[in-house]
Design a protein around this motif. Structure first.
Motif, PDB file in Angstrom:
ATOM      1  N   GLY A   1       0.567  -5.804   2.247  1.00 38.45           N
ATOM      2  CA  GLY A   1       0.537  -6.443   0.532  1.00 38.45           C
ATOM      3  C   GLY A   1      -1.078  -5.875  -0.042  1.00 38.45           C
ATOM      4  O   GLY A   1      -1.285  -5.982   0.612  1.00 38.45           O
ATOM      5  N   VAL A   2      -0.651  -5.383  -1.268  1.00 40.31           N
ATOM      6  CA  VAL A   2      -2.328  -5.799  -2.122  1.00 40.31           C
ATOM      7  C   VAL A   2      -2.746  -6.329  -3.321  1.00 40.31           C
ATOM      8  O   VAL A   2      -2.875  -6.281  -4.103  1.00 40.31           O
ATOM      9  N   GLU A   3      -1.950  -7.759  -3.738  1.00 39.75           N
ATOM     10  CA  GLU A   3      -2.050  -8.735  -3.989  1.00 39.75           C
ATOM     11  C   GLU A   3      -2.957  -9.087  -4.875  1.00 39.75           C
ATOM     12  O   GLU A   3      -3.621  -9.587  -5.350  1.00 39.75           O
ATOM     13  N   GLY A   4      -4.402  -8.593  -3.110  1.00 42.87           N
ATOM     14  CA  GLY A   4      -5.869  -9.428  -3.655  1.00 42.87           C
ATOM     15  C   GLY A   4      -6.433  -7.975  -3.128  1.00 42.87           C
ATOM     16  O   GLY A   4      -7.992  -8.420  -3.255  1.00 42.87           O
TER      17      GLY A   4
ATOM     18  N   VAL B   1       1.471  -1.643   0.068  1.00 40.34           N
ATOM     19  CA  VAL B   1       0.226   0.130   0.115  1.00 40.34           C
ATOM     20  C   VAL B   1       0.558   1.608   0.278  1.00 40.34           C
ATOM     21  O   VAL B   1       0.235   2.225  -0.609  1.00 40.34           O
ATOM     22  N   ASP B   2       2.224   0.923  -0.139  1.00 37.35           N
ATOM     23  CA  ASP B   2       2.682   2.233   0.372  1.00 37.35           C
ATOM     24  C   ASP B   2       3.426   2.656  -0.969  1.00 37.35           C
ATOM     25  O   ASP B   2       3.377   4.243  -1.466  1.00 37.35           O
ATOM     26  N   ASP B   3       3.522   2.262  -2.008  1.00 38.88           N
ATOM     27  CA  ASP B   3       3.712   2.088  -3.570  1.00 38.88           C
ATOM     28  C   ASP B   3       2.702   3.178  -3.895  1.00 38.88           C
ATOM     29  O   ASP B   3       2.933   3.303  -4.695  1.00 38.88           O
ATOM     30  N   VAL B   4       1.539   2.834  -3.440  1.00 33.36           N
ATOM     31  CA  VAL B   4       0.152   3.213  -3.690  1.00 33.36           C
ATOM     32  C   VAL B   4       0.067   4.529  -3.279  1.00 33.36           C
ATOM     33  O   VAL B   4      -0.013   5.962  -4.454  1.00 33.36           O
ATOM     34  N   ILE B   5       0.395   4.624  -2.235  1.00 30.22           N
ATOM     35  CA  ILE B   5       0.108   6.085  -1.803  1.00 30.22           C
ATOM     36  C   ILE B   5       1.168   6.796  -1.912  1.00 30.22           C
ATOM     37  O   ILE B   5       0.703   8.224  -1.547  1.00 30.22           O
TER      38      ILE B   5
ATOM     39  N   SER C   1       4.791  -0.275   8.170  1.00 28.62           N
ATOM     40  CA  SER C   1       4.335   0.675   7.525  1.00 28.62           C
ATOM     41  C   SER C   1       3.591   1.614   7.840  1.00 28.62           C
ATOM     42  O   SER C   1       2.033   1.366   8.003  1.00 28.62           O
ATOM     43  N   ALA C   2       3.969   2.647   7.517  1.00 29.53           N
ATOM     44  CA  ALA C   2       3.029   4.283   8.041  1.00 29.53           C
ATOM     45  C   ALA C   2       2.908   5.437   7.030  1.00 29.53           C
ATOM     46  O   ALA C   2       4.101   5.328   6.259  1.00 29.53           O
ATOM     47  N   TRP C   3       2.567   6.318   7.305  1.00 28.27           N
ATOM     48  CA  TRP C   3       2.026   7.792   6.204  1.00 28.27           C
ATOM     49  C   TRP C   3       1.729   8.599   7.032  1.00 28.27           C
ATOM     50  O   TRP C   3       1.193   8.646   8.079  1.00 28.27           O
TER      51      TRP C   3
ATOM     52  N   SER D   1       2.083  11.469   3.123  1.00 27.16           N
ATOM     53  CA  SER D   1       3.990  11.356   3.538  1.00 27.16           C
ATOM     54  C   SER D   1       4.039  10.394   3.592  1.00 27.16           C
ATOM     55  O   SER D   1       3.532   9.906   4.985  1.00 27.16           O
ATOM     56  N   ASP D   2       5.070   9.224   2.732  1.00 27.43           N
ATOM     57  CA  ASP D   2       5.681   7.972   3.646  1.00 27.43           C
ATOM     58  C   ASP D   2       6.733   8.281   4.688  1.00 27.43           C
ATOM     59  O   ASP D   2       7.412   8.915   4.797  1.00 27.43           O
TER      60      ASP D   2
END
Length: 753
Positions: free
Chosen positions: A172-175, A123-127, A143-145, A134-135
């Protein structure tokens, strides 16, 4: 001098964006030589409705092969803005699915196409493609933002609108088929976020089988030696009523900072469509182990006394010890159903369960002085986290005079229990940053997870969305009664140490005005809720372990949305006020009169004001853009004695910007070049603004190529991140900094059989 060099790099990246686009105007583009950029019309919806019915028939396909020549095995794309990267509809908790243009919020729904084309893994790669986010992710175990300057984390991600069910530690966002990013507090929509995320909400929309069979295999390889294999399978019955979607993923290898990652996951999504009812089911299992993980660098008190910024260290310097690890097992499942009582009224329910088991051996790394002397502590953490979450409601339409009402009544409950024991293995170990000796100790502890705390959040919400006869005005009125019950336990004997049980009322108001069907002006007043800060593990405090009362965050926002047909944009301004200060674990700087009474309590508030601009679309055939800009003024107010009043909130930048550009190369059908630029201005690590992190910018380049081999549609993708190998620090709260990733690459091949 540093900033001059950085601005040169930004100019170079911007120049790459300008260069990529003209590549499409290669002489081979004979058919497009006379084309000019057309940014769309003033009212695309009016134009479409005015077209004669006979003219809506599809024109014959052009002779030239399209850039994506094979579509028969691709699942159908959801309704999206031009370019396919952002959805035109979003999910809004109790309000259900709504067109993005009609909702009084700044929200972006990133599609599966966007995630595939950007080689998204988490999800970090998306946002990171959203300027309002801001990552704050440190490594594979974090995993925080920040959203609008407020910290959020994986623990508060929703799954199909429900809190508490998505994996707690794995991002992970594979699903996942779509990631909806809502900016701003929104307690009215789904209730209180279990872990106190206030600035916005991230919601996973899970994958479902499309009308066409799907047999997709993807393999990828990236820096330094991470190898990933993924299978995506989808089928529907002949009558289209039942569907099954399965994703299986395996990932193994060395990542940046020499972390070793091992992931095995499976997600299953099933659905059934009856005449008057619909059912959906989701299940997921993940095993994720990250070894030799990277960690943050904390600036100690002595270092703060003589330093105002962080000196440079060699790229890839590691603050996490070899021998550390975090291993998690997570299982989760969710059932959702809808039943149509009539054409106007529908009842629905959602219920989910999650079980998380985590084992964590890690170190902290604190800088003692400007010479690089440092200290380390080692800890061992066992945790079992169990959650169940449910919602039931009724939605219906009725009229009073000429006004249309869309009424929703919903009740929800989130319950989770944490069994945890976090123990210190060794503390006060000394080393030096320039010659790090981690001195990893033997861990004398075995698994132990006594009951730590239990939280139950229940709420009832009522909303009425009122539309005028000409559909130019929409008024949203709503309120939620939220009950917060928190029990903290003494892990030594299992007795309740502290308890809080109280109810809070949160109203909400919003309005949308549409002078044209493709333009909306909106305003909202929203509230967010935090379950209350807790004073944890502070032996100096008389009230150690106390749970403070829940508090409200209030937002005022105005904005405008414009869909030009070929591109769309959103402009919004917000003002958010919150009593929260820095973090959920209070420190000595967040207390009232601790020297005299030894009683610690929160004080003061923060005020986040800003302007956001988002843009997405395909203004010219084959040229796609996505990104935006946020200006944020986040300051402390009403602190004890006015000590920090007017200072900037830690870990917030005044300027965040991101812009991505894709260009199809017409002379090579199937080839697309991509570039992306990200910029964050300077930030501080503490509330007294004495330690500053310099501004930074990164530049990414990529390409993808779609083709056929042996009749099989293939897509080859390659990306290089941080092309200039920028060596930079990012600011965290509580005097923390972490190293940005050095230059990395990722290569993947996708096949649709």
């Amino acid at each position: 001098m540093r900033e001059r060099i950085m601005y040169r790099r930004i100019a170079l990246a911007l120049a790459s964006m300008a260069i990529v686009s003209p590549l499409a105007m290669h002489p081979a583009m004979a058919a497009a030589e006379d084309e000019v950029y057309d940014f769309g019309s003033s009212d695309i919806y009016a134009e479409k409705s005015a077209e004669p019915a006979v003219e809506t028939k599809a024109e014959p396909a052009p002779v030239q092969a399209p850039v994506e020549p094979v579509t028969e095995n691709e699942e159908e794309a959801p309704a999206a803005y031009a370019g396919g990267q952002v959805s035109t509809s979003v999910q809004l908790g109790v309000l259900g699915d709504r067109p993005t243009l009609d909702v009084p919020f700044n929200i972006t729904g990133y599609t599966n196409k966007m995630m595939e084309d950007n080689q998204v893994a988490t999800v970090d790669d998306v946002i990171v493609h959203d300027p309002s986010v801001s990552d704050q992710t440190l490594s594979g175990v974090s995993s925080a933002w920040n959203i609008r300057g407020f910290k959020a984390q994986q623990q508060d991600v929703q799954l199909n609108g429900l809190y508490g069910i998505a994996p707690r530690f794995y991002g992970g966002v594979e699903g996942v088929d779509r990631v909806d990013v809502l900016k701003g507090p929104s307690a009215i929509l789904a209730g209180i976020a279990p872990n106190g995320s206030l600035g916005g909400t991230i919601n996973y929309i899970t994958k479902r089988a499309g009308s066409e069979p799907l047999n997709r295999v993807k393999i990828s390889y990236g820096s330094d030696s991470v190898f990933t294999q993924q299978i995506d399978f989808g089928r529907r019955t002949d009558d289209g009523k039942a569907g099954l979607r399965i994703n299986v993923l395996n990932r193994n290898g060395e990542t940046s900072f020499d972390e070793h990652v091992r992931t095995d996951s499976i997600t299953i999504g099933a659905d059934y469509k009856g005449d008057r009812y619909r059912l959906g089911f989701d299940y997921g299992y993940v095993y994720n182990k990250v070894s030799d993980q990277q960690y943050q660098l904390t600036i100690g008190k002595n270092a703060l006394a003589t330093m105002t910024s962080m000196f440079k260290v060699p790229r890839g310097t590691k603050f996490g010890a070899d021998g550390g690890y975090r291993a998690i097992h997570e299982q989760y499942g969710m059932l959702h159903g809808e039943y149509d009582f009539s054409k106007e009224w529908t009842g629905y329910f959602s219920y989910g369960l999650r079980n998380t088991k985590m084992e964590y051996f890690y170190n902290s790394f604190s800088l003692s002085d400007r010479l690089g002397n440092a200290t380390m502590d080692y800890k061992y953490n066992n945790q079992i986290n169990k959650a169940d979450s449910g919602e039931v409601g009724v939605r219906g339409k009725f009229f009073t005079g000429g006004l249309k009402h869309e009424l929703t009544v919903a009740a929800n409950r989130i319950h989770y229990t944490r069994y945890m024991n976090n123990r210190t293995v060794k503390s006060g170990l000394k080393t030096n940053l320039w010659n790090i000796d981690f001195q990893v100790p033997e861990n004398p502890y075995s698994w132990s997870a006594p009951k730590n705390d239990e939280n139950t959040f229940t709420g009832v919400a009522l909303t009425d969305d009122i539309t005028t006869p000409n559909e130019k005005w929409q008024f949203l009125l709503g309120a939620r009664e939220q009950r917060v019950k928190v029990d903290n336990y003494d892990i030594s004997d299992g007795t309740i140490k502290n308890r809080y049980d109280e109810s809070v009322f949160t109203p909400a108001f919003a309005v949308v005005y549409k002078p044209q069907k493709n333009i909306s002006l909106y305003a909202n007043y929203m509230q967010g809720l935090d379950a209350g800060d807790a004073l944890v593990d502070d032996d100096k405090a008389v009230n150690d372990g106390e749970v403070f009362a829940p508090f409200k965050t209030k937002q005022y926002e105005v904005g405008a949305k414009y869909d030009f047909g070929k591109w769309a944009t959103t402009l919004s301004a917000f003002d958010i006020q919150s009593p929260t200060i820095l973090s959920r674990t209070l420190s000595a700087s967040e207390i009232t009169d601790p020297k005299k009474t030894k009683i610690y309590s929160p004080n003061g508030e923060v005020r986040h004001r800003g302007i956001e601009w988002n843009v997405v679309g395909e203004p010219h055939k084959g040229t796609r853009l996505m990104g935006g800009l946020m200006f944020l003024d986040a300051t402390y107010r009403n602190t004890a004695g006015g000590l920090y009043d007017g200072n900037r909130v830690a870990a917030t930048s005044r300027w965040n910007a991101v812009m991505g550009l894709e260009q199809d190369i017409a002379s090579v059908p199937g080839l697309t070049l991509t570039t992306n630029l990200t910029y964050n201005s300077s930030a501080y690590t503490n509330q007294d603004n004495r330690f500053r992190v310099s501004p930074w910018a990164t530049w990414d380049l990529g390409a993808r190529y779609k083709f056929k081999a042996g009749g099989v549609p293939l897509t080859l993708r390659g990306d290089v991140y941080n092309v200039t190998n920028r060596n930079y620090w990012r600011a965290l709260q509580n005097n923390g900094v972490f190293l940005g990733k050095s230059r990395t690459f990722l290569l993947s091949l996708t096949a649709d059989f």
